[in-house]
Design an enzyme around this catalytic site. Structure first.
Site, PDB file in Angstrom:
ATOM      1  N   PHE A  84       0.882  -1.175  -0.143  1.00  0.00           N
ATOM      2  CA  PHE A  84      -0.032   0.101   0.111  1.00  0.00           C
ATOM      3  C   PHE A  84       1.058   1.211  -0.018  1.00  0.00           C
ATOM      4  CE2 PHE A  84      -2.338   3.229   2.781  1.00  0.00           C
ATOM      5  CZ  PHE A  84      -3.552   3.166   2.225  1.00  0.00           C
TER       6      PHE A  84
ATOM      7  N   LEU B 278       1.324   4.764  -0.032  1.00  0.00           N
ATOM      8  CA  LEU B 278       1.001   6.190   0.410  1.00  0.00           C
ATOM      9  C   LEU B 278       2.136   6.904   0.497  1.00  0.00           C
ATOM     10  CD1 LEU B 278      -1.567   8.390   0.613  1.00  0.00           C
ATOM     11  CD2 LEU B 278      -2.018   7.343   2.776  1.00  0.00           C
ATOM     12  N   THR B 279       2.690   6.801   1.770  1.00  0.00           N
ATOM     13  CA  THR B 279       3.833   7.759   2.353  1.00  0.00           C
ATOM     14  C   THR B 279       4.807   7.824   1.338  1.00  0.00           C
ATOM     15  OG1 THR B 279       3.047   6.671   4.540  1.00  0.00           O
ATOM     16  CG2 THR B 279       5.137   7.875   4.338  1.00  0.00           C
TER      17      THR B 279
ATOM     18  N   GLY C  20       5.477  12.228   5.229  1.00  0.00           N
ATOM     19  CA  GLY C  20       5.209  11.729   6.684  1.00  0.00           C
ATOM     20  C   GLY C  20       3.587  11.961   6.690  1.00  0.00           C
ATOM     21  N   SER C  21       3.325  12.364   8.010  1.00  0.00           N
ATOM     22  CA  SER C  21       2.096  12.541   8.394  1.00  0.00           C
ATOM     23  C   SER C  21       1.231  13.388   7.209  1.00  0.00           C
ATOM     24  CB  SER C  21       1.776  13.110   9.799  1.00  0.00           C
ATOM     25  OG  SER C  21       2.326  12.092  10.642  1.00  0.00           O
TER      26      SER C  21
ATOM     27  N   GLY D 172      13.403  -7.023  34.516  1.00  0.00           N
ATOM     28  CA  GLY D 172      14.773  -6.547  34.999  1.00  0.00           C
ATOM     29  C   GLY D 172      15.842  -6.778  33.728  1.00  0.00           C
TER      30      GLY D 172
ATOM     31  N   GLU E 209       0.006   3.601  10.438  1.00  0.00           N
ATOM     32  CA  GLU E 209      -1.636   4.077  10.118  1.00  0.00           C
ATOM     33  C   GLU E 209      -2.070   5.450  10.897  1.00  0.00           C
ATOM     34  OE1 GLU E 209      -0.809   1.373   9.304  1.00  0.00           O
ATOM     35  OE2 GLU E 209      -2.156  -0.089   8.815  1.00  0.00           O
TER      36      GLU E 209
ATOM     37  N   SER F  43       0.031   9.213  16.938  1.00  0.00           N
ATOM     38  CA  SER F  43      -0.997   9.529  17.841  1.00  0.00           C
ATOM     39  C   SER F  43      -1.272  11.008  17.745  1.00  0.00           C
ATOM     40  CB  SER F  43      -0.145   9.329  19.165  1.00  0.00           C
ATOM     41  OG  SER F  43       0.216   8.065  19.443  1.00  0.00           O
TER      42      SER F  43
END
Length: 391
Positions: A125, A127-128, A133-134, A349, A373, A376
């Site tokens: 796919f 797109l970017t 970027g965003s 730990g 996708e 945030s």
């Protein structure tokens, strides 16, 4: 259809089947695949034989005739053991095959979906882009019509499932209202989707990235230099490409939420085992509230995150508005996955800082869930916009 979080007997059986496969076939190899950055073609094709890549597609196109929630349940169970293989399934179906199912012609569906649904082939796919970027709308890749072909120029970045031995094609976005003389786009670009088969002259697939996590997942740059594809490779209506791909991302966010839930549940599984086995000061560490409360918080997170993606999937499958619910599920579950993985490493730990234990790998893999996708920040922007706040 009434809202219920109860799974059907068929869905419970699907979860059991996928869980068994993940434990028996994936878990024994997960550490080695991560260490060697190995893309497991054989496991992908075994998942195909189980019907996982065809879950949401009709049987007439080689699918299983299931639902979108069925796919999410499978992604969660695979991701509970190995996030790289979980994202391979999520991207292979939700991003690779979904555009053909949603916007393809009947001929395109019959040509491409059966092999994708069987897991014998994968699609990407695209797109970017490197400068975007965003800002998914800042597209620079162009496609110009020349007779019965489109000529594509540009590049894509961070694309999944395009450089494997079974990668069949990538669907991309490209600006199609390019004046032939200047090569510059108009003020308001018209974007169209295209299917670009692997091996098309001028289409180059870059080397894989050295990533923080998802080491056994395939991620590449793509380059298009005078790539000629037939007019019938146009996917969907001309000028509707951007809106169509955003629709695909809406569903993809629910699937990423399911993957994040798998990560949290995987952390809980490992921490519960370790809290019983590991002793400190003469007692199992799970007997100390410091440890017990961390695991209790993870359980709260996984239940809330799971219900969030169930609800978003229910809205989607019932034709109700689901964009805000998808963003809510993706935002909460991805951030919860990062928190859970960090706390799981703390419980283990020094061992948690190695990749010999699953919690170390979950920590590596979790961060990208807050980015892929839609980051945030993008999810918060979409939620705020849906609430009616001013742009």
């Amino acid at each position: 259809m009434a809202l219920s979080f109860d799974l059907t007997p068929e869905q419970e059986e699907l979860k059991r089947l996928v869980r068994q496969f993940a434990v028996d076939k994936v878990a024994p190899r997960a550490q080695d695949m991560n260490a060697r950055s190995e893309f497991p073609v054989d496991l992908v094709q075994q998942m195909g034989k189980l019907g996982l890549f065809g879950l949401p597609f009709p049987e007439e196109y080689g699918g299983s005739g299931g639902t979108f929630l069925d796919l999410c349940l499978a992604i969660e169970e695979i991701g509970r053991v190995d996030q790289s293989l979980g994202i391979t399934l999520e991207a292979g179906v939700g991003l690779g095959a979904a555009p053909v199912w949603e916007f393809g012609t009947e001929e395109q569906k019959r040509r491409y979906l059966p092999e994708l649904a069987s897991g014998q082939k994968l699609a990407g796919f695209g797109l970017t882009e490197p400068g975007g970027g965003s800002d998914a709308g800042g597209l620079r890749t162009t496609a110009k019509r020349e007779g019965d072909h489109w000529v594509i120029n540009g590049s894509k970045q961070f694309i999944t499932n395009v450089g494997t031995d079974i990668s069949e094609f990538v669907t991309i976005t490209a600006v199609t209202n390019v004046p032939p003389s200047s090569g510059a786009t108009k003020a308001v670009p018209e974007v169209t989707n295209f299917i670009v088969p692997t091996g098309t002259p001028g289409y180059t697939i870059g080397k894989g990235y050295r990533k923080v996590g998802w080491h056994a997942s395939d991620t590449r740059d793509l380059y298009f230099e005078d790539v000629r594809v037939p007019a019938e490779n146009q996917l969907g209506e001309e000028g509707r490409g951007f809106a169509n791909f955003l629709k695909i991302l809406d569903g993809g966010r629910i699937a990423i939420s399911a993957l994040a839930v798998g990560s949290i549940q995987g952390c809980i599984d490992e921490c519960l085992r370790y809290a019983h086995e590991r002793e400190a000061f003469g007692k199992p560490i799970g007997s100390y509230q410091t440890i017990a409360f961390k695991i209790a918080d993870m359980q709260v997170q996984v239940e809330l995150a799971r219900h969030a993606y169930y609800y978003a999937a229910w809205l989607m499958m019932n034709g109700k508005p689901f964009k805000r619910a998808a963003s809510t599920a993706k935002l909460y579950s991805s951030e919860a996955a990062v928190t859970a993985a960090r706390e799981a490493c703390q419980i283990f730990g020094g061992y948690g800082f190695t990749t010999e234990y699953p919690v170390g790998r979950f920590y590596q893999d979790a961060k990208i869930l807050e980015i892929g996708e839609g980051t945030s920040e993008v999810q918060r922007m979409l939620i705020a916009r849906d609430l009616g706040l001013p742009n």
